[in-house]
Enzyme design. Structure first.
Site, PDB file in Angstrom:
ATOM      1  CB  SER A   8      -1.111   0.118   1.140  1.00  0.00           C
ATOM      2  OG  SER A   8      -0.210   0.241   2.268  1.00  0.00           O
ATOM      3  CB  SER A  36     -17.106   9.363  19.857  1.00  0.00           C
ATOM      4  OG  SER A  36     -16.268  10.669  19.367  1.00  0.00           O
ATOM      5  CB  THR A 222       8.023  -8.362  14.882  1.00  0.00           C
ATOM      6  OG1 THR A 222       6.658  -8.388  14.254  1.00  0.00           O
ATOM      7  CG2 THR A 222       8.803  -8.143  13.702  1.00  0.00           C
ATOM      8  CG  LEU A 223       8.379 -12.236  19.346  1.00  0.00           C
ATOM      9  CD1 LEU A 223       9.578 -12.928  20.245  1.00  0.00           C
ATOM     10  CD2 LEU A 223       7.535 -12.848  19.099  1.00  0.00           C
ATOM     11  CG  ASP A 256       5.275  -0.572   7.484  1.00  0.00           C
ATOM     12  OD1 ASP A 256       4.915  -1.691   7.465  1.00  0.00           O
ATOM     13  OD2 ASP A 256       4.852   0.159   7.415  1.00  0.00           O
TER      14      ASP A 256
END
Length: 322
Positions: A8, A36, A222-223, A256
Site C-alpha cells: 500500500s 467516540s 516480531t514480538l 515496516d
C-alpha cells in the site's frame, strides 16, 4: 540485490487519545459498541506499507522499486520519495480515485484503533510484476499489505517468473480465507508476521508450524517489546532483543521499518542476527518519531545505539550499511 516493494501507498491521519481504550470497552456490550474518543492531536503524514519500507531502504542507501497504485494527488509524495532514493517508476496513477487513506487513533498504552480507505490501491492488481521485471533488475519482491487481489496476483507472478519473494500479509490476514493465505506464503523466501498475525495465520490455514516451515524459507516473527524470533531454513531459532527506546511517540510503521532494515541487511550479506539488529534500530527510530517517514538516520548516533544494545562487534559489522 535489487528489491521491489509491492504494498500500500497511503496518507496517514494519526491521532492521539489521552487515555486507554480498554477503560471504555465493555466486554459484554461489544455486539453493539458505539464509542467516540476525543483526541488531542492530529498529524497528517505520508505512509502506507510500501511507502514506509521504501523510504527506509532509501535512507539505508538502497534504491528500492516502489510498486503500487495511487491517485493524481501523489505528486508531492513522489517528489519526497524520489529525493530520498526511491525509484517510483513502478507506481500506477489512477484516473478515478484518490491515494489511500489510513486513519488511526493511538491511546496511552500504544493500543490502536484504525480504519483504512483503499481508494486507488484497488487498482494495484493491474500492475504486472512480470512486466516490471523486464524493465528493471528485480532480485526480490516484498509482497506486503495491499489490495488482496494484487497481493495474490503479484505472489503468483513471482512464482511464475522465478523471482524470490517475501510474504508479509500483515493486516490483510483478517480479510483472507485459509486457501488465500496459503497462496500468499507458499514458496516465500521470507515470511514476516507479528506474534498475533502468526497465530492467526496458523488458525486460518490449519497448518502446523512444521508444515509452514516446509513452504517458506526464513520465518521472521516480531514480538513487540520482546524483540523478534527468526527461524532459519534448517529450523535454527534466533531471538534478537530490541534497541531500547528513548521515548515512545507513535507505533505506526514500526513493523515496516523493521522489515526494511532486516531485508536491507540480509540481502547485503549480513547474518540473520545482524540483519534483525539493523531492523530493530530502524524500528526504534520510527517509534520515537511522529510520522512514519519523518525520522532521520545519524550514523554516529546509530552506531552508539547499536553498540549499546548489541555490542561493539555488532555495530562494526553493521556500520558499512549505515
Amino acid at each position: 540485490m535489487s528489491i521491489a516493494v509491492s504494498a500500500s501507498i497511503a496518507t496517514d491521519h494519526l491521532m492521539r487519545f489521552p487515555g486507554r481504550f480498554r477503560d471504555a470497552l465493555l466486554a459484554d456490550q461489544l455486539d453493539h459498541v458505539s464509542l467516540s474518543f476525543l483526541v488531542d492531536d492530529l498529524q497528517i503524514r505520508r505512509g502506507g506499507v510500501a511507502g514506509n519500507i521504501a523510504y527506509a531502504m532509501g535512507l539505508l542507501n538502497r534504491t528500492p522499486l516502489l510498486v503500487g497504485a495511487v491517485g493524481a494527488d501523489f505528486g508531492e509524495y513522489r517528489e519526497w520519495l524520489e529525493s530520498h532514493g526511491v525509484d517510483c517508476s513502478g507506481v500506477l496513477i489512477s484516473e478515478r480515485a484518490h491515494t489511500a487513506r489510513f486513519v488511526c487513533t493511538t491511546d496511552d498504552d500504544m493500543a490502536q484503533i484504525a480504519s483504512f480507505y483503499p481508494g486507488a490501491m484497488s487498482e494495484a492488481r493491474d500492475i504486472s510484476i512480470g512486466d516490471l521485471a523486464k524493465e528493471h533488475s528485480v532480485d526480490l519482491v516484498l509482497v506486503g499489505a495491499n489490495d488482496p487481489d494484487a497481493m495474490l496476483r503479484h505472489t503468483a507472478q513471482c512464482r511464475e517468473h522465478g523471482i524470490p519473494f517475501a510474504a508479509d500479509p500483515s493486516q490483510q490476514l483478517a480479510l483472507l480465507d485459509g486457501e488465500q493465505a496459503v497462496q500468499l506464503i507458499d514458496g516465500a523466501a521470507y515470511l514476516f508476521t507479528n506474534k498475533y498475525e502468526w497465530a492467526l495465520l496458523l488458525q486460518k490455514t490449519g497448518l502446523s508450524e512444521a508444515e509452514v516451515a516446509q513452504r517458506v524459507g526464513i520465518r521472521v516473527t516480531t514480538l513487540g517489546e520482546h524483540g523478534v524470533l527468526i527461524v532459519d531454513r534448517d529450523g535454527t531459532e534466533i531471538t534478537v532483543g530490541v534497541v531500547p527506546e528513548t521515548n515512545k511517540v507513535e507505533p505506526t510503521g514500526v513493523g515496516d521499518a523493521f522489515r526494511a532494515g532486516f531485508l536491507t541487511g540480509h540481502t547485503a550479506g549480513l547474518s540473520l542476527e545482524r540483519s534483525a539488529q539493523l531492523g530493530s534500530l530502524i524500528a526504534v527510530l520510527v517509534l520515537e518519531t511522529m510520522g512514519t517517514q519523518e525520522w532521520t538516520l545519524n550514523k554516529e548516533t546509530a552506531l552508539e545505539r547499536l553498540a549499546g544494545a548489541y555490542g561493539d562487534e555488532a555495530a562494526a559489522e553493521i556500520k558499512p550499511l549505515l
